[in-house]
Design a protein around this motif. Sequence first.
Motif, PDB file in Angstrom:
ATOM      1  N   VAL A 317       0.694  -1.340   0.112  1.00  0.00           N
ATOM      2  CA  VAL A 317       0.367   0.592   0.195  1.00  0.00           C
ATOM      3  C   VAL A 317       0.586   1.190   0.075  1.00  0.00           C
ATOM      4  O   VAL A 317       0.690   2.204  -0.801  1.00  0.00           O
ATOM      5  CB  VAL A 317      -0.884  -0.440   1.741  1.00  0.00           C
ATOM      6  CG1 VAL A 317      -1.477   1.133   1.458  1.00  0.00           C
ATOM      7  CG2 VAL A 317      -1.644  -1.237   0.976  1.00  0.00           C
ATOM      8  N   PHE A 318       1.603   1.327   0.765  1.00  0.00           N
ATOM      9  CA  PHE A 318       2.490   2.588   1.337  1.00  0.00           C
ATOM     10  C   PHE A 318       3.805   3.044   0.216  1.00  0.00           C
ATOM     11  O   PHE A 318       3.913   3.867  -0.541  1.00  0.00           O
ATOM     12  CB  PHE A 318       3.845   2.636   2.253  1.00  0.00           C
ATOM     13  CG  PHE A 318       2.720   3.143   3.648  1.00  0.00           C
ATOM     14  CD1 PHE A 318       2.219   4.228   3.729  1.00  0.00           C
ATOM     15  CD2 PHE A 318       1.436   1.856   4.483  1.00  0.00           C
ATOM     16  CE1 PHE A 318       0.947   4.720   4.792  1.00  0.00           C
ATOM     17  CE2 PHE A 318       0.622   2.737   5.162  1.00  0.00           C
ATOM     18  CZ  PHE A 318       0.349   3.769   5.153  1.00  0.00           C
ATOM     19  N   ILE A 319       3.886   1.890  -0.705  1.00  0.00           N
ATOM     20  CA  ILE A 319       5.444   2.411  -1.548  1.00  0.00           C
ATOM     21  C   ILE A 319       5.111   2.602  -2.691  1.00  0.00           C
ATOM     22  O   ILE A 319       5.373   3.678  -3.918  1.00  0.00           O
ATOM     23  CB  ILE A 319       5.851   0.351  -1.581  1.00  0.00           C
ATOM     24  CG1 ILE A 319       6.798   0.478  -0.383  1.00  0.00           C
ATOM     25  CG2 ILE A 319       7.662   0.582  -2.919  1.00  0.00           C
ATOM     26  CD1 ILE A 319       7.384  -1.029  -0.741  1.00  0.00           C
ATOM     27  N   PRO A 320       3.722   2.140  -3.319  1.00  0.00           N
ATOM     28  CA  PRO A 320       3.109   2.839  -4.519  1.00  0.00           C
ATOM     29  C   PRO A 320       2.732   4.201  -4.505  1.00  0.00           C
ATOM     30  O   PRO A 320       2.820   4.775  -4.852  1.00  0.00           O
ATOM     31  CB  PRO A 320       1.714   1.680  -5.225  1.00  0.00           C
ATOM     32  CG  PRO A 320       2.118   0.628  -4.117  1.00  0.00           C
ATOM     33  CD  PRO A 320       3.157   0.412  -2.902  1.00  0.00           C
ATOM     34  N   VAL A 321       1.805   3.914  -3.302  1.00  0.00           N
ATOM     35  CA  VAL A 321       1.449   5.346  -2.968  1.00  0.00           C
ATOM     36  C   VAL A 321       2.319   6.627  -2.628  1.00  0.00           C
ATOM     37  O   VAL A 321       2.652   8.093  -3.314  1.00  0.00           O
ATOM     38  CB  VAL A 321       0.694   5.599  -2.174  1.00  0.00           C
ATOM     39  CG1 VAL A 321       0.157   7.291  -0.738  1.00  0.00           C
ATOM     40  CG2 VAL A 321      -0.737   5.246  -1.691  1.00  0.00           C
ATOM     41  N   SER A 322       4.161   6.150  -2.531  1.00  0.00           N
ATOM     42  CA  SER A 322       4.986   6.928  -2.242  1.00  0.00           C
ATOM     43  C   SER A 322       4.972   7.631  -4.062  1.00  0.00           C
ATOM     44  O   SER A 322       5.507   8.927  -3.623  1.00  0.00           O
ATOM     45  CB  SER A 322       6.140   7.146  -1.783  1.00  0.00           C
ATOM     46  OG  SER A 322       6.498   5.540  -2.012  1.00  0.00           O
ATOM     47  N   VAL A 323       5.260   6.811  -4.947  1.00  0.00           N
ATOM     48  CA  VAL A 323       5.323   6.940  -5.630  1.00  0.00           C
ATOM     49  C   VAL A 323       4.495   8.081  -6.519  1.00  0.00           C
ATOM     50  O   VAL A 323       4.605   8.766  -7.278  1.00  0.00           O
ATOM     51  CB  VAL A 323       5.317   5.671  -6.961  1.00  0.00           C
ATOM     52  CG1 VAL A 323       5.828   5.980  -8.592  1.00  0.00           C
ATOM     53  CG2 VAL A 323       7.030   4.609  -6.346  1.00  0.00           C
ATOM     54  N   ILE A 324       2.798   7.477  -6.657  1.00  0.00           N
ATOM     55  CA  ILE A 324       2.111   8.624  -7.095  1.00  0.00           C
ATOM     56  C   ILE A 324       2.301   9.844  -5.974  1.00  0.00           C
ATOM     57  O   ILE A 324       1.997  11.310  -7.262  1.00  0.00           O
ATOM     58  CB  ILE A 324       0.808   7.844  -6.600  1.00  0.00           C
ATOM     59  CG1 ILE A 324       0.835   6.188  -7.383  1.00  0.00           C
ATOM     60  CG2 ILE A 324      -0.101   8.598  -7.310  1.00  0.00           C
ATOM     61  CD1 ILE A 324      -0.525   5.506  -6.915  1.00  0.00           C
ATOM     62  N   LEU A 325       2.861   9.983  -5.284  1.00  0.00           N
ATOM     63  CA  LEU A 325       2.707  11.269  -4.528  1.00  0.00           C
ATOM     64  C   LEU A 325       3.726  12.072  -5.047  1.00  0.00           C
ATOM     65  O   LEU A 325       4.447  13.241  -5.310  1.00  0.00           O
ATOM     66  CB  LEU A 325       2.811  11.247  -3.029  1.00  0.00           C
ATOM     67  CG  LEU A 325       0.962  10.470  -2.073  1.00  0.00           C
ATOM     68  CD1 LEU A 325       1.863  10.470  -0.946  1.00  0.00           C
ATOM     69  CD2 LEU A 325       0.776  11.612  -2.835  1.00  0.00           C
ATOM     70  N   GLY A 326       5.164  11.633  -5.035  1.00  0.00           N
ATOM     71  CA  GLY A 326       6.437  12.292  -5.507  1.00  0.00           C
ATOM     72  C   GLY A 326       6.360  12.110  -7.328  1.00  0.00           C
ATOM     73  O   GLY A 326       6.225  13.455  -7.779  1.00  0.00           O
ATOM     74  N   ASP A 327       5.830  11.454  -7.502  1.00  0.00           N
ATOM     75  CA  ASP A 327       4.945  12.037  -9.023  1.00  0.00           C
ATOM     76  C   ASP A 327       3.255  13.189  -9.257  1.00  0.00           C
ATOM     77  O   ASP A 327       4.178  14.080  -9.878  1.00  0.00           O
ATOM     78  CB  ASP A 327       4.527  11.044  -9.921  1.00  0.00           C
ATOM     79  CG  ASP A 327       4.442  10.824 -11.134  1.00  0.00           C
ATOM     80  OD1 ASP A 327       4.517  11.927 -12.097  1.00  0.00           O
ATOM     81  OD2 ASP A 327       3.561  10.695 -12.174  1.00  0.00           O
ATOM     82  N   GLY A 328       2.344  12.953  -8.068  1.00  0.00           N
ATOM     83  CA  GLY A 328       1.907  14.467  -8.200  1.00  0.00           C
ATOM     84  C   GLY A 328       2.088  15.477  -7.706  1.00  0.00           C
ATOM     85  O   GLY A 328       1.811  16.670  -8.301  1.00  0.00           O
ATOM     86  N   ILE A 329       3.501  15.311  -6.580  1.00  0.00           N
ATOM     87  CA  ILE A 329       3.965  16.905  -6.382  1.00  0.00           C
ATOM     88  C   ILE A 329       4.703  17.390  -6.898  1.00  0.00           C
ATOM     89  O   ILE A 329       4.115  18.025  -7.578  1.00  0.00           O
ATOM     90  CB  ILE A 329       4.528  16.143  -5.032  1.00  0.00           C
ATOM     91  CG1 ILE A 329       3.965  16.079  -4.144  1.00  0.00           C
ATOM     92  CG2 ILE A 329       5.403  17.883  -4.820  1.00  0.00           C
ATOM     93  CD1 ILE A 329       3.888  16.102  -2.524  1.00  0.00           C
ATOM     94  N   TYR A 330       5.744  16.946  -8.115  1.00  0.00           N
ATOM     95  CA  TYR A 330       6.109  17.032  -9.130  1.00  0.00           C
ATOM     96  C   TYR A 330       5.370  17.593 -10.404  1.00  0.00           C
ATOM     97  O   TYR A 330       5.474  18.644 -11.159  1.00  0.00           O
ATOM     98  CB  TYR A 330       6.541  16.132  -9.292  1.00  0.00           C
ATOM     99  CG  TYR A 330       7.561  16.788 -10.879  1.00  0.00           C
ATOM    100  CD1 TYR A 330       9.579  17.083 -10.217  1.00  0.00           C
ATOM    101  CD2 TYR A 330       7.737  17.196 -12.299  1.00  0.00           C
ATOM    102  CE1 TYR A 330      10.258  17.709 -11.532  1.00  0.00           C
ATOM    103  CE2 TYR A 330       8.388  17.224 -13.098  1.00  0.00           C
ATOM    104  CZ  TYR A 330       9.540  17.526 -12.904  1.00  0.00           C
ATOM    105  OH  TYR A 330      10.449  18.021 -13.605  1.00  0.00           O
TER     106      TYR A 330
END
Length: 674
Positions: A317-330
């Motif tokens: 759960v947390f690893i893919p969300v961290s990728v999505i958040l990094g992409d979204g913030i950028y």
Amino acid sequence: MGSEADATELNGPLLAGAPATAEETVPPPWREQLTVRGIVVSAILGVLFCLITHRLNLTVGIIPSLNVAAGLLGYFLVRTWTAALARFGIVSKPFTRQENTVIQTCVVACYGIAFSGGFGSYMLAMDQNTYELIGADYPGNRAEDVKNPSLGWMIGFMFVVSFLGLFSLVALRKVMVIDYKLTYPSGTATAMLINSFHTTSGAELAEKQVSCLGKYLSISFIWNLFKWFFSGAGDSCGFDNFPSLGLAAFKNTYVFLNVFLFLQRTRHCPLHVNCSTLLGAIISWGFLWPYITTKAGEWYPADLGSNDFKGLYGYKVFIPVSVILGDGIYNIIKIIYATIKEIVNARSKQGRLPLVWVQDDDGSSKLSSEEKLLNEVFVKDNIPPWLAGSGFVGLAAISTATVPMMFPQFKWYLVLSAYVVAPLLAFCNSYGTGLTDWNLASTYGKIGLFIFASWVGQHGGVIAGLAACGVMMSIVSTTADLMQDFKTGYLTLSSPRSMFVSQLIGTALGCVIAPLTFWLYWAAFDIGNPDGMFKAPYAVIFREMSILGVEGFSALPQHCLAICTFFFFAAIAINLLKDVTPGSVSKYVPLPMAMAIPFYIGAYFAIDMFIGTVILFVWERLNRKESEEFAGAVASGLICGDGIWSVPSAILSIMRIDPPMCMYFKPSVAYGLM
């Protein structure tokens, strides 16, 4: 009246979505796209789809996209309506594809509340029955952390949280649909189906595309019907569990799920997206999860359930969300920078987002006439940014004041904090949905649940976490649905203003219809009984998640946060690399958002899409002209058949008609003895 009817017919290629003649380039005014009969039909279909959604929520917990079915049934009901009136000599107003789109939008907004409302997950996790199922002796499961369902607070809660998502990202609709050109595969397929309904004589190519769409729609529907007979009553039966790559690969979700439907989303998802998802599947299910599994007993207890945050599930759960958040913030920072740059370079456009970011070397626009028409109509009836901003702020203020009255454990400053971060998560989810067609609202809800349960702690953290989950799910799910429908409206020349109003009407209907239809199930059946028909399996899971969340991030498995931090910054670095390298290099840089989806969903999703990419690639090499003209019709027809099948499938389930056979696969005796 005759000229107005002609103006709405599609006589050009269906994927272009644009009419072919000058007479057809002017759609009806946005107010005429909203009709009384459309609202009545939307309400009827809203009740039907809410019943279907609740049924699926309370049994399997997986909700398919019903956009296509909404468009089809909306067309059928209005046509039946007008035909019945014609029998009595009453002439009805012409039924346009814009009205068809608005009906579909309203229905999706209505039944979307049945999903994001958490009637089978976080809301049921609060009740007495779920508390008793877990047991009073379960650590952290307290009797005071109980709130039983009632129509009053459920309807009130839906009204104060469900509208915020509509205002959070509406100002970015041009960026998502026109600038980023996100495909939103289900939205594109729905638009193509609606356009085909309203094509009469038209161009020869359009007629052939309609015929192609109908052919593959039938194939998809019949294939799903065929699969149903072998799917039994359990989760392990049927073709969806066919170990096409072997049993060992099947354990790691490497399987073909739609053997004949590879092209389903591939045509609407670019090659870059499909390859990125495959890379994500290889990294996660090929290396990362198997490696972490070997650390069972060292990094986390070895005897945990498959949905326990303390084990492998926490990483998933947390690893893919961290990728999505990094992409979204950028990407949000990138949008803000581009907007400021546009304002500085063009004072006359101050306060408006750019229509299209042209990135050609010579600076000239290369848009086709059809695309120019689509863009022009899409930006004509603008939704003022001040309306979106003031609407979000006003609704957030009302919600911040009222939600703590329903959930005293969820203090006002916690609600306000949720609304500060919700637009970021909404952007991430909408962006990901546009790329891959997967709405991960429940995943973001779980993250909100965990964070706020940890924030509140032992005294009230369980209920506060579940309420926060509801707030997050509502906003991110509604926003993704809105952008999906904007894509449909874009391709059918529907006014964004009429669609936004339709979303508001549909959401208001859903805030009443969804709780009422759920109450029918609640009053008639033993909801949550492990031995009953409506087990509501996710209720127990969500309550246990919230109980775990109270313990805080220290309860997560070893190295989880460190790995998440690495993937978060890796996503930012990949995006940066893509933007600073030349085009000849950047086209090979993967998309982090697309890579993250199979981390959580499974490798089968990426494999299906990649096989479809290979088929499409071969088709293009054999006959490029034919593939360009008909690949979209094939893909949309397959998606439409899938979407339409979901309705009779759900009705069979509601009527308790189970498939007659269960087909499953296991190792042979010889293999078992080795």
